[in-house]
Design a protein around this motif. Structure first.
Motif, PDB file in Angstrom:
ATOM      1  N   ALA A 103      82.097  -9.483  -3.351  1.00 17.17           N
ATOM      2  CA  ALA A 103      81.775  -8.955  -4.677  1.00 17.17           C
ATOM      3  C   ALA A 103      82.065  -7.464  -4.807  1.00 17.17           C
ATOM      4  N   GLU A 135      92.101 -20.205  -6.960  1.00 14.12           N
ATOM      5  CA  GLU A 135      91.002 -21.008  -7.504  1.00 14.12           C
ATOM      6  C   GLU A 135      91.163 -22.450  -7.056  1.00 14.12           C
ATOM      7  N   ARG A 159      67.271 -20.930   1.091  1.00 14.07           N
ATOM      8  CA  ARG A 159      67.936 -19.646   0.870  1.00 14.07           C
ATOM      9  C   ARG A 159      67.125 -18.510   1.472  1.00 14.07           C
ATOM     10  N   ARG A 198      88.052 -19.247  -5.258  1.00 17.55           N
ATOM     11  CA  ARG A 198      87.045 -19.352  -6.316  1.00 17.55           C
ATOM     12  C   ARG A 198      86.778 -20.836  -6.542  1.00 17.55           C
ATOM     13  N   ARG A 199      85.554 -21.275  -6.277  1.00 16.66           N
ATOM     14  CA  ARG A 199      85.234 -22.689  -6.302  1.00 16.66           C
ATOM     15  C   ARG A 199      84.739 -23.118  -7.683  1.00 16.66           C
ATOM     16  N   ARG A 206      81.428 -21.647  -9.424  1.00 12.51           N
ATOM     17  CA  ARG A 206      80.389 -21.277  -8.471  1.00 12.51           C
ATOM     18  C   ARG A 206      80.885 -20.106  -7.627  1.00 12.51           C
ATOM     19  N   ASN A 207      80.082 -19.700  -6.671  1.00 11.02           N
ATOM     20  CA  ASN A 207      80.457 -18.575  -5.825  1.00 11.02           C
ATOM     21  C   ASN A 207      81.755 -18.855  -5.081  1.00 11.02           C
ATOM     22  N   PRO A 208      82.544 -17.818  -4.779  1.00 13.44           N
ATOM     23  CA  PRO A 208      83.769 -18.025  -3.996  1.00 13.44           C
ATOM     24  C   PRO A 208      83.456 -18.626  -2.626  1.00 13.44           C
ATOM     25  N   HIS A 209      84.457 -19.272  -2.059  1.00 13.17           N
ATOM     26  CA  HIS A 209      84.313 -19.900  -0.752  1.00 13.17           C
ATOM     27  C   HIS A 209      84.116 -18.829   0.312  1.00 13.17           C
ATOM     28  N   SER A 210      83.018 -18.919   1.060  1.00 14.45           N
ATOM     29  CA  SER A 210      82.649 -17.842   1.974  1.00 14.45           C
ATOM     30  C   SER A 210      83.013 -18.124   3.426  1.00 14.45           C
ATOM     31  N   THR A 298      77.347  -9.751   5.653  1.00 14.57           N
ATOM     32  CA  THR A 298      78.427  -9.963   4.695  1.00 14.57           C
ATOM     33  C   THR A 298      79.404 -10.987   5.243  1.00 14.57           C
TER      34      THR A 298
END
Length: 308
Positions: A103, A135, A159, A198-199, A206-210, A298
């Motif tokens: 981010a 994406e 979480r 980008r999922r 949703r959040n990007p693939h981490s 991170t």
């Protein structure tokens, strides 16, 4: 007679003109044995330090802290928290290894190096470059996208627990100092999804693939990429069967969607030890390993730690 004058008498005079130099050079180039193939491919670049530096969101910065008798303490601000950084090297030069959040906005950034004895800290600046990630659209079970109240409550508990796990910062959890952060790929297989995508699940962003997804059959053994200590083993709503390893100074690795976990919290593994198996648990579209690498809380690109 001076020594320089005597030397001038015994040395033959050498006169090299620009023309003769060019002719001599042309003669050398004309020799077939000295000619390089016209279409020779350049040798691949092999990094000498790991992880490789890539100062983009989701990448890694390697920042020189200069010489010091002892390892400096450095930190980075994430939100409203000062997070300690991994610092490697020796008295000649210390280097901070900084994970850059996905981010993070492109532009100027900095870390803080603490002074010994309570002196004024100093800032070490760096620049984050822009990176455009692709994406990916996926179809999954509707219950893993539109959560019921019960599933939402479970997710929030998990979480909060994971946040505690990710805050782990230890010195040498496996009992030995790591000579290199070059990692081995934890499981053979096709890379089915790369870091930073980008999922979009069932049409909902949703959040990007981490992490990095590696497709492999259920039950395939997964090995530790570096020595480490097991700091979490669990079955989670999104991640399914999950194991976290601590490799020291805020460097953690995560393994998700597992079908089997052969370790317990506190176990120490060596690089190459098999400790879990590929599965299809949690929110998945098929069996694979989701492999995550974390620096200073991170998630960063695992590809920066392995040979291309």
């Amino acid at each position: 007679m001076s020594e320089s004058a005597r030397s001038a008498l015994v040395r033959p005079a050498i006169h090299i003109t620009r023309r003769s130099a060019l002719i001599g050079t042309a003669g050398l180039l004309a020799q077939p044995a000295l000619l390089a193939p016209l279409h020779a491919k350049p040798l691949p670049h092999t990094p000498t330090v790991w992880p490789q530096a890539l100062q983009v969101p989701g990448g890694v910065a390697r920042l020189s802290l200069g010489p010091a008798a002892t390892r400096p303490a450095a930190q980075v601000r994430l939100g409203d928290t000062d997070v300690p950084l991994r610092v490697v090297g020796d008295a000649i030069e210390w280097t901070a290894i900084v994970g850059i959040p996905l981010a993070a906005a492109p532009g100027d950034a900095f870390i803080t190096v603490l002074a010994e004895g309570g002196g004024s800290p100093r800032l070490v600046p760096y620049t984050v470059a822009h990176k455009q990630y692709k994406e990916q659209h996926l179809k999954v079970s509707p219950r893993t996208v539109d959560l019921s109240p019960e599933d939402q409550a479970r997710y929030e508990r998990e979480r909060d627990h994971q946040a505690v796990v990710m805050a782990t910062f230890s010195d040498q959890p496996a009992g030995v100092a790591l000579a290199s952060l070059r990692m081995r790929v934890p499981v053979p297989g096709r890379r089915s999804s790369s870091f930073g995508l980008r999922r979009v699940f069932n049409g909902q962003p949703r959040n990007p693939h981490s992490g990095m997804d590696i497709a492999a059959p259920t039950g395939t053994p997964i090995v530790a990429p570096l020595p480490g200590r097991v700091i979490d083993v669990g079955d989670y709503f999104f991640n399914g069967g999950t194991v976290w390893l601590d490799h020291g100074q805020g460097l953690l690795t995560m393994y998700c969607h597992l079908s089997g976990m052969d370790v317990r919290v506190g176990d120490v593994v060596k690089a190459g030890d098999a400790f879990c198996q590929v599965g299809a648990t949690g929110r998945v579209t098929g069996p694979h390993l989701h492999w995550g690498v974390m620096l200073n809380r991170t998630m960063v690109d695992p590809a920066l730690f392995i040979p291309a």
